[in-house]
Design a protein around this motif. Structure first.
Motif, short mmCIF file in Angstrom:
data_model
loop_
_atom_site.label_atom_id
_atom_site.label_comp_id
_atom_site.label_asym_id
_atom_site.label_seq_id
_atom_site.Cartn_x
_atom_site.Cartn_y
_atom_site.Cartn_z
N ALA A 109 -3.96 10.65 2.84
CA ALA A 109 -5.34 11.15 2.69
C ALA A 109 -6.14 10.90 3.97
N ASP B 106 2.26 5.16 0.38
CA ASP B 106 2.12 6.15 1.46
C ASP B 106 0.99 7.14 1.18
N GLN C 262 -5.72 -5.70 0.41
CA GLN C 262 -4.33 -6.05 0.14
C GLN C 262 -3.77 -7.14 1.06
N ILE D 295 0.85 -1.19 0.00
CA ILE D 295 0.00 0.00 0.00
C ILE D 295 0.89 1.24 0.00
N TYR E 120 -1.91 6.69 0.24
CA TYR E 120 -3.20 6.23 0.77
C TYR E 120 -3.36 6.66 2.22
N TRP E 121 -2.30 6.52 3.00
CA TRP E 121 -2.37 6.90 4.41
C TRP E 121 -2.44 8.41 4.59
N GLU F 113 -8.52 -0.75 2.73
CA GLU F 113 -7.41 -1.19 1.88
C GLU F 113 -6.66 -2.37 2.48
N CYS G 224 -8.62 2.76 7.19
CA CYS G 224 -7.43 1.91 7.02
C CYS G 224 -7.84 0.49 6.68
#
Length: 204
Positions: free
Chosen positions: A155, A150, A187, A148, A152-153, A183, A180
């Motif tokens: 946001a 960075d 994944q 995943i 993504y975190w 995703e 959290c």
């Protein structure tokens, strides 16, 4: 006094349990009242102002003799040191970069102290908040960062930070955990039942 009451803490625990039941990730949440007491910064400001102001005022004409000048510097230092201990004023004296640097350091120490770097498959994830600094950070171990990005975190952190600034820390935690989980489930879906780390909120 806790920053989040027992009922809100239970909601966080339940949210973590839901997410961990669907993913191999191990979530830990940490809430700090503040990352540092910053006592040295008010003293630094008091020292600087006490050193410069009396001398500047007394430069021309010189209406204080050297002994009086030193006494005035000491008096100003003591007065400012006491004044700058007022929390609302003290906070304004601390540069934003310093506050965030201290909070970020504490987050990384907590990642290690909570043993998030020792999980099976390197799937530890820390959701960290330092309330005084209005600072939020999500730290993940290599097993998660490999899957995943960075961005993504980032946001999620942005949205959570807005909740902390509004005084909705508990609500922000639950929303962050659930975001959290979206995703993480995709994944790193759960392959076995495990619970290596505590699910309750850690309050510093």
């Amino acid at each position: 006094m806790s920053l989040i009451n027992e009922q809100e803490q239970q909601l966080l625990t339940e949210a973590i349990q839901r997410v961990e039941g669907q993913t191999n990730a191990e979530l830990v949440t940490v809430l700090a009242r503040q990352a540092d007491d910053y006592r040295y910064i008010p003293l630094l400001w008091a020292s600087l102002l006490a050193l410069l102001l009396p001398g500047a005022v007394n430069y021309y004409p010189a209406w204080l003799n050297p002994h009086q000048l030193i006494l005035s510097q000491w008096a100003l230092f003591i007065g400012l040191a006491l004044l700058f201990q007022i929390p609302a004023l003290q906070y304004r004296l601390i540069p934003r970069q310093v506050r965030f640097w201290r909070a970020s350091n504490l987050a990384r120490r907590q990642f290690l102290e909570q043993n998030l770097h020792h999980t099976k498959g390197e799937t530890g994830i820390l959701i960290f908040v330092s309330e005084a600094e209005r600072y939020v950070e999500i730290l993940v171990d290599r097993g998660i960062s490999a899957k995943i990005p960075d961005a993504y975190w980032q946001a999620i952190v942005k949205q959570f930070t807005a909740q902390v600034r509004s005084g909705n820390t508990a609500k922000g935690f639950v929303e962050c955990i659930e975001a959290c989980g979206v995703e993480l489930k995709r994944q790193l879906p759960a392959t076995s039942e495990k619970n290596e780390l505590p699910n309750h909120l850690v309050i510093l």
